[in-house]
Motif scaffolding. Structure first.
Motif, PDB file in Angstrom:
ATOM      1  N   UNK A  22      -0.012  10.039   8.656  1.00 50.09           N
ATOM      2  CA  UNK A  22      -0.276  11.375   9.193  1.00 50.09           C
ATOM      3  C   UNK A  22       1.016  12.193   9.229  1.00 50.09           C
ATOM      4  N   UNK A  23       2.098  11.589   9.689  1.00 51.42           N
ATOM      5  CA  UNK A  23       3.388  12.291   9.753  1.00 51.42           C
ATOM      6  C   UNK A  23       3.866  12.686   8.363  1.00 51.42           C
ATOM      7  N   UNK A  24       3.691  11.799   7.400  1.00 53.16           N
ATOM      8  CA  UNK A  24       4.114  12.073   6.026  1.00 53.16           C
ATOM      9  C   UNK A  24       3.320  13.236   5.420  1.00 53.16           C
ATOM     10  N   UNK A  25       2.005  13.199   5.589  1.00 52.01           N
ATOM     11  CA  UNK A  25       1.158  14.275   5.053  1.00 52.01           C
ATOM     12  C   UNK A  25       1.506  15.609   5.708  1.00 52.01           C
ATOM     13  N   UNK A  26       1.733  15.589   7.028  1.00 48.78           N
ATOM     14  CA  UNK A  26       2.057  16.827   7.722  1.00 48.78           C
ATOM     15  C   UNK A  26       3.412  17.367   7.274  1.00 48.78           C
ATOM     16  N   UNK A  27       4.375  16.500   7.051  1.00 50.46           N
ATOM     17  CA  UNK A  27       5.694  16.944   6.567  1.00 50.46           C
ATOM     18  C   UNK A  27       5.573  17.624   5.210  1.00 50.46           C
ATOM     19  N   UNK A  28       4.735  17.084   4.335  1.00 49.86           N
ATOM     20  CA  UNK A  28       4.546  17.699   3.018  1.00 49.86           C
ATOM     21  C   UNK A  28       3.853  19.055   3.128  1.00 49.86           C
ATOM     22  N   UNK A  29       2.879  19.173   4.035  1.00 51.74           N
ATOM     23  CA  UNK A  29       2.221  20.472   4.262  1.00 51.74           C
ATOM     24  C   UNK A  29       3.248  21.488   4.763  1.00 51.74           C
ATOM     25  N   UNK A  30       4.089  21.067   5.705  1.00 50.07           N
ATOM     26  CA  UNK A  30       5.120  21.971   6.234  1.00 50.07           C
ATOM     27  C   UNK A  30       6.040  22.450   5.117  1.00 50.07           C
ATOM     28  N   UNK A  31       6.438  21.538   4.244  1.00 54.25           N
ATOM     29  CA  UNK A  31       7.329  21.908   3.138  1.00 54.25           C
ATOM     30  C   UNK A  31       6.658  22.881   2.176  1.00 54.25           C
ATOM     31  N   UNK A  32       5.391  22.639   1.857  1.00 55.28           N
ATOM     32  CA  UNK A  32       4.703  23.454   0.846  1.00 55.28           C
ATOM     33  C   UNK A  32       4.154  24.762   1.400  1.00 55.28           C
ATOM     34  N   UNK A  33       3.566  24.737   2.618  1.00 56.56           N
ATOM     35  CA  UNK A  33       2.856  25.904   3.148  1.00 56.56           C
ATOM     36  C   UNK A  33       3.518  26.533   4.372  1.00 56.56           C
ATOM     37  N   UNK A  38       0.844  -1.177   0.000  1.00 56.26           N
ATOM     38  CA  UNK A  38       0.000   0.000   0.000  1.00 56.26           C
ATOM     39  C   UNK A  38       0.892   1.244   0.000  1.00 56.26           C
ATOM     40  N   UNK A  39       0.550   2.208  -0.832  1.00 55.65           N
ATOM     41  CA  UNK A  39       1.376   3.408  -0.936  1.00 55.65           C
ATOM     42  C   UNK A  39       1.145   4.327   0.256  1.00 55.65           C
ATOM     43  N   UNK A  40       2.190   5.034   0.611  1.00 57.24           N
ATOM     44  CA  UNK A  40       2.128   5.972   1.726  1.00 57.24           C
ATOM     45  C   UNK A  40       1.242   7.155   1.357  1.00 57.24           C
ATOM     46  N   UNK A  41       0.435   7.589   2.327  1.00 58.83           N
ATOM     47  CA  UNK A  41      -0.433   8.744   2.082  1.00 58.83           C
ATOM     48  C   UNK A  41       0.353  10.024   2.294  1.00 58.83           C
ATOM     49  N   UNK A  42      -0.095  11.072   1.614  1.00 61.28           N
ATOM     50  CA  UNK A  42       0.585  12.351   1.721  1.00 61.28           C
ATOM     51  C   UNK A  42      -0.384  13.501   1.500  1.00 61.28           C
ATOM     52  N   UNK A  43       0.157  14.642   1.108  1.00 57.88           N
ATOM     53  CA  UNK A  43      -0.614  15.867   0.954  1.00 57.88           C
ATOM     54  C   UNK A  43      -1.783  15.690  -0.023  1.00 57.88           C
ATOM     55  N   UNK A  44      -1.587  14.888  -1.049  1.00 54.77           N
ATOM     56  CA  UNK A  44      -2.642  14.677  -2.052  1.00 54.77           C
ATOM     57  C   UNK A  44      -3.852  13.958  -1.466  1.00 54.77           C
ATOM     58  N   UNK A  64      -0.266   6.439  11.717  1.00 51.97           N
ATOM     59  CA  UNK A  64       0.593   7.507  12.225  1.00 51.97           C
ATOM     60  C   UNK A  64       1.666   7.872  11.199  1.00 51.97           C
ATOM     61  N   UNK A  65       2.234   6.881  10.529  1.00 52.31           N
ATOM     62  CA  UNK A  65       3.224   7.156   9.484  1.00 52.31           C
ATOM     63  C   UNK A  65       2.608   7.988   8.365  1.00 52.31           C
ATOM     64  N   UNK A 116      -2.452  -1.252  13.383  1.00 52.60           N
ATOM     65  CA  UNK A 116      -2.898  -0.329  12.330  1.00 52.60           C
ATOM     66  C   UNK A 116      -2.514   1.112  12.674  1.00 52.60           C
ATOM     67  N   UNK A 117      -2.527   1.453  13.959  1.00 43.54           N
ATOM     68  CA  UNK A 117      -2.194   2.815  14.393  1.00 43.54           C
ATOM     69  C   UNK A 117      -0.801   3.202  13.907  1.00 43.54           C
TER      70      UNK A 117
END
Length: 163
Positions: A39-50, A1-7, A36-37, A31-32
């Motif tokens: 959530x952390x990945x998506x938040x890191x991408x938001x930090x980088x972009x915004x 399964x692919x990691x979730x991110x900003x998209x 959590x991985x 599953x947590x």
């Protein structure tokens, strides 16, 4: 399964953002870790972009569980949080959200609170928070109940675009 991110962050208007999340079961701790991985990945991408992002709630990725990921220099996994004290003292601020990253919303939040929750090892924790930490906890906690800061705006003039 692919990691979730900003998209994968659900955007303002998505029906799941307005639904109440289900408690995490102790049997779901495996599953947590994956959630959590993501959530952390998506938040890191938001930090980088915004250039903002201190916390994210699982429903923002369509994970309808009472799970929050906060990183204020050290990551914290918050499972099944309960607010056990909210101060009468309030303060106003311009709130932002990863589900509508270019919009700021003026809201009122409690200045102090106590949060009880399970950590990723299912140990009960308590966090007495004030000011910016208390605001962040309230923002993310409301996501778990399907409440967005747009619904808590002080008035109809409490919206502005991020500069």
């Amino acid at each position: 399964m692919s990691k979730k991110g900003i998209k994968d962050i659900l955007q303002l208007g998505h029906p799941l953002l307005y639904q109440k999340s289900e408690p995490v079961l102790q049997s779901e701790l495996d599953a947590v870790k994956g959630w959590t991985e993501d959530l952390a990945s998506a938040m890191a991408e938001i930090r980088d972009k915004y250039n903002f992002g201190r916390g994210i709630a699982a429903p923002q990725l369509g994970i309808m569980k009472r799970l929050i990921y906060i990183d204020l220099g050290q990551p914290k996994v918050i499972i099944n949080p309960e607010l056990s004290y909210l101060s009468e003292e309030m303060f106003e601020l311009w709130d932002d959200c990863m589900s509508f990253p270019n919009l700021l919303v003026k809201v009122k939040r409690h200045k102090h609170l106590t949060l009880r929750y399970h950590d990723e090892s299912w140990n009960m924790q308590e966090w007495k928070a004030s000011d910016n930490e208390a605001e962040l906890i309230q923002h993310e906690y409301h996501h778990l109940d399907g409440i967005l800061c747009t619904m808590r705006a002080i008035d109809d003039k409490s919206f502005k675009w991020r500069p």
